[in-house]
Scaffold this active site. Sequence first.
Site, PDB file in Angstrom:
ATOM      1  N   ASP A 431       0.585  -1.233  -0.034  1.00  0.00           N
ATOM      2  CA  ASP A 431       0.146  -0.019   0.050  1.00  0.00           C
ATOM      3  C   ASP A 431       0.965   1.305  -0.086  1.00  0.00           C
ATOM      4  OD1 ASP A 431      -2.611   1.348   0.546  1.00  0.00           O
ATOM      5  OD2 ASP A 431      -1.832   1.854   2.331  1.00  0.00           O
ATOM      6  N   GLU A 484       1.304  -0.666  -5.090  1.00  0.00           N
ATOM      7  CA  GLU A 484       0.286   0.734  -5.394  1.00  0.00           C
ATOM      8  C   GLU A 484       0.926   1.641  -5.637  1.00  0.00           C
ATOM      9  OE1 GLU A 484      -3.514   2.915  -3.644  1.00  0.00           O
ATOM     10  OE2 GLU A 484      -1.816   2.457  -2.241  1.00  0.00           O
TER      11      GLU A 484
END
Length: 751
Positions: A431, A484
């Site tokens: 993330d 990401e």
Amino acid sequence: MHTQLTLSQIGSLIEGHCSDPGSILGPHHVDYQGSPAVAVRSFLPDSRAAWVVDHAAGVRRPMRRIHPGGVYEAICPANVAPNIQGKETSLFDSCDSPGYSLQFARPTGEIVDMQDPYAAPSVLTDFDRYLIGEGKHHELYNRMGAHCRKAGANSPAGVNFVVWAPNARTVQVVGDFNSWDGRKTTMRVHPHLGIWELFVSDAKVGDRYKYRIQTEGGEWVDKSDPVGFAAELPPLTASIVADLSIHEWEDQAWMEKRANTDPLVKPFNAYEVHLGSWQQGPGRAHGWLDYRDLAHRLVDYCHRMNFTHVELMPVSEHPFTGSWGYQTVGYFAPTSRHGSPEDFMYFVDYLHQNDLGVIIDWVPAHFPKDGHGLYRFDGSPLYEHADPRQGEHPDWGTMIFNYGRNEVRNFLVANALFWLDKYHIDGLRVDAVASMLYLDYSREGDNWIPNQYGGRENLEAIEFIREFNVAVHEKFPGAVTVAEESTAWPGVSRPIYDGGLGFTFKWNMGWMNDTLRYMRDEPIHRQYHQEELTFSLIYAFTENFVLPLSHDEVVHGKGSLISQMPGDMWQKFANLRLLYSYMWTHPGKKLLFMGGEIAQWTEWHHDHGPQWELLDFETHRGVQNLIADLNKLVIDNPALHACDHTGDGFEWIDCKNKDASVLVYLRKAEGFPTMLVCCNFTPVPRKQYRVGVPTAGYWTEVLNSDAGLYGGTNVGNHPGLQTTGVPSHERPDSVLVNMPPLGVSIFRQEA
């Protein structure tokens, strides 16, 4: 013989602020009447009497109470603890086990056997210490935290606790096993490592515990275990002793196949799931289902929908449900909302046995300020930077890891490997990578500190990311790492040796933003924005991309995907089917967030799952049927997955007809049938639209997003098309296609 302990030493034990209990308690060499002897000392509050059990001699020696608070001492022959011969202090670093154990009588008269915690050998070998000092102990989780063990062959089983707190004055382990009285279990320190350790024979699996830390300023704080394997159900915050060796894995076939598979050339159709809201039911708090129930439900559903992988939003323990798991406290503990560590092992095992991969979201970019967590763990900025310009995230109010510190980098890399090792996870989606790469990420003006060269790149974070990727791919072949990453940073999914960051895949955020922006336009305006679709093919093969329609696109006021589509009710559904069909035939692996496959109307909220009741309507069932068929189409046709990341797997036929808002292209893989994709982004049917094809023959229509099965109007080309012998689009032959309104027709070249 009078004790050699001073009143000051005894007082530090009684008052609970002894910084080096091993120098006082346990076995120590003394001279007794001109002969070597061993003074065994113990601190046992709430006891009536105590004994040393000499295993070699087979006798029980009474201990003298030298302080009414519960301090005991016994002078024993040297052979009781032969490992300390000639030592002035206890052999904390010895690998040998002592030749004795302890007994004490509770006020009730109950006799309790225990291993002397200050005589138990350390679990840390010299090699462990070396690796920890270098920041390269990738199996740190096998030493740190709470581990069940025996301290010696004749010793009762207990739990060994190890924690890093280099700036603490004193550390105690407190829990159910000592009535949360830390004086009984003050930990011993490895001074050069800043690591505290203690073996507690009274502790067992299932016991709750914390570390009670006295900071340099004298304040006492209770912290959960940074390497704790289980935790209490929030809002409770204690760690729980867990045995991670009890599950008998039955996924050997899956693991062997994974190790010999190149994920770049295989189908990857991921279903992104928030376990707390995907489906709910009675029996647990807030309707949360347990991991075992979820495993069976997800397998049944994903098989019906033909997904290849499940990607879970963070499962590591987090105190605030509304953070969706992205504000992690227990990095080594699967959240107790859905059961125990063994229950989560069963979850992964069951999915593997049913040919489903498991990817989890991993959050090494930041952590929250909750008092029981990593924040100022030993009273100092330990895991985070001290300077808020480096250590605090301005958007999320969380702390940023200090990647330049060996121990912190080691903690994170070991944590990543832990999930792959102990839980057989197939990959980690990392993330917020962009926030790690840039020192000025989301910072205005001068509110950031440049790197040593004056640049904005976070050099320590880059080194950490590369180390993480190398470790994952070396130790767990076939496992994937997914970034990401929303910027134009080059080489995110390129090898380290080629100057890249080393990820397996990167989310294609550019494709996602451009495509959704285009799809939100009324069809009459799309002719002016065709480049928003074609631009992605300019860079589609610069990275190993995943095309994501994730949870981030259906939260924070954005609305659901279908609510973002323009037009009346029919056009909204047709546009959504068009979006999905275009996405599934575009180069790149696929990811769809739960609820998108049934065209739910409401924006996702963590307390509410998908609107499953909408499946009572044919239009919503139609979208669900389409996703299932698109997934199967990708799986069954290598042209749609084997060359997702190479330019020879894609070829434009018609990308310039802006007036008609039409796109036509080929998907290819050597040795397999070529696929022809015809997309019409307007509600006007394009009858008998001539499309050039590379070879003459028959082209079977294998999917039409406008089919009645999907809620469409059945404008199509069933069962297929024969070439006409007329050149078109600079190709020697062509077919005449009936392009459905707001639809996609997909054809397969027949032999």
